[in-house]
Design a protein around this motif. Structure first.
Motif, short mmCIF file in Angstrom:
data_model
loop_
_atom_site.label_atom_id
_atom_site.label_comp_id
_atom_site.label_asym_id
_atom_site.label_seq_id
_atom_site.Cartn_x
_atom_site.Cartn_y
_atom_site.Cartn_z
N VAL A 104 0.83 -1.19 0.00
CA VAL A 104 0.00 0.00 0.00
C VAL A 104 0.87 1.25 0.00
O VAL A 104 1.82 1.36 0.78
N VAL A 105 0.53 2.16 -0.88
CA VAL A 105 1.19 3.46 -0.94
C VAL A 105 0.13 4.53 -0.72
O VAL A 105 -0.92 4.51 -1.36
N SER A 106 0.42 5.42 0.20
CA SER A 106 -0.54 6.50 0.48
C SER A 106 0.03 7.83 0.02
O SER A 106 1.25 8.01 -0.07
N GLN A 107 -0.86 8.75 -0.25
CA GLN A 107 -0.48 10.12 -0.59
C GLN A 107 -1.32 11.09 0.22
O GLN A 107 -2.51 10.85 0.47
N HIS A 108 -0.70 12.20 0.57
CA HIS A 108 -1.43 13.22 1.31
C HIS A 108 -0.94 14.59 0.89
O HIS A 108 0.28 14.81 0.80
N GLY A 160 12.61 -5.24 -6.12
CA GLY A 160 13.13 -4.47 -7.23
C GLY A 160 12.33 -4.42 -8.50
O GLY A 160 12.74 -3.75 -9.43
N TYR A 161 11.16 -5.11 -8.59
CA TYR A 161 10.46 -4.96 -9.84
C TYR A 161 8.99 -4.62 -9.72
O TYR A 161 8.44 -3.99 -10.60
N GLU A 162 8.35 -4.97 -8.64
CA GLU A 162 6.96 -4.56 -8.48
C GLU A 162 6.93 -3.08 -8.09
O GLU A 162 7.68 -2.64 -7.23
N GLN A 163 6.07 -2.33 -8.75
CA GLN A 163 5.94 -0.90 -8.46
C GLN A 163 4.48 -0.62 -8.11
O GLN A 163 3.57 -0.97 -8.88
N TYR A 164 4.27 0.00 -6.96
CA TYR A 164 2.92 0.25 -6.47
C TYR A 164 2.66 1.75 -6.44
O TYR A 164 3.51 2.53 -6.05
#
Lengths: 115, 115
Positions: free
Chosen positions: B3-7, B101-105
């Motif tokens: 999970v990547v969050s942004q604020h 090194g290869y999955e980008q979320y």
């Protein structure tokens, strides 16, 4: 040579039908091919990905077909549902990553599933 | 999944002011984070790549003094748009690459409107 060409730009499919999106690349150094799904106002989400050592990968209703000799790959969505309506991006990159490595995105396909 | 969050998710600022956007990897460590910009009905445009503890690498045509990127820890990267102008209004999306090194979320994106 770094481009990933995606078609069609937009696609309308009847509910229950098969949606097919195609991509082509030039750089033979690419060895990781993900597909992303993006809903309006949201970030892209990884849908499914394939390495070139296999010709097909299936996850549920989503299948990637990969043709290494033709440098083409495609996404098939079986039994397409209205909830699949979104923008789909194919992409390509290299593994292992160097600090300069990055994902190259296709131009996107806007998919609409008609009920 | 990762999970990547942004604020924040949305921000409105006045022309000439600066705005900071945060990107966090919540359940994994990200040595590399990416910042993208997306215009309506277009693909993602990579702005810069940031590696933890080092200076960001900017894509050609991206003003590094205008778009300041800091990657101070393995779970946090920030993008500061300095002296914002209406043409900076866009959808900004971050992504983080996992340790393998290869999955980008991708994060959910931040809608910036400069008035």
């Amino acid at each position: 040579q770094q481009q990933v060409k995606q078609s069609p730009q937009s696609l309308i499919v009847q509910k229950g039908g098969i949606s097919i999106i195609n991509c082509a690349y030039e750089n033979t150094a690419f060895d990781y091919f993900p597909w992303y799904q993006q809903f309006p106002g949201k970030g892209p989400a990884l849908l499914i990905a394939i390495r070139p050592d296999v010709s097909e990968k299936k996850e549920g209703r989503f299948t990637i077909s990969f043709n290494k000799s033709a440098k083409q790959f495609s996404l098939h969505i079986m039994d397409s549902q209205p909830g699949d309506s979104a923008t789909y991006f194919c992409a390509a990159s290299m593994i292992p990553y160097s600090s300069a490595s990055k994902i190259i995105f296709g131009s996107g396909t806007r998919l609409s599933i008609r009920p | 999944g990762a999970v990547v969050s942004q604020h924040p998710s949305r921000v409105i600022c006045k022309s000439g002011t600066s705005v900071k956007i945060e990107c966090r990897s919540l359940d994994f460590q990200a040595t590399t984070m990416f910042w993208y910009r997306q215009f309506p009905k277009q693909s993602l445009m990579l702005m810069a790549t940031s590696n933890e503890g080092s200076k960001a690498t900017y894509e050609q045509g991206v003003e590094k003094d205008k778009f300041l990127i800091n990657h101070a820890s393995l779970t946090l990267s920030t993008l500061t748009v300095t002296s914002a102008h209406p043409e900076d209004s866009s959808f900004y999306i971050c992504s983080a690459r996992d340790e393998r090194g290869y999955e980008q979320y991708f994060g959910p994106g931040t809608r910036l409107t400069v008035t």
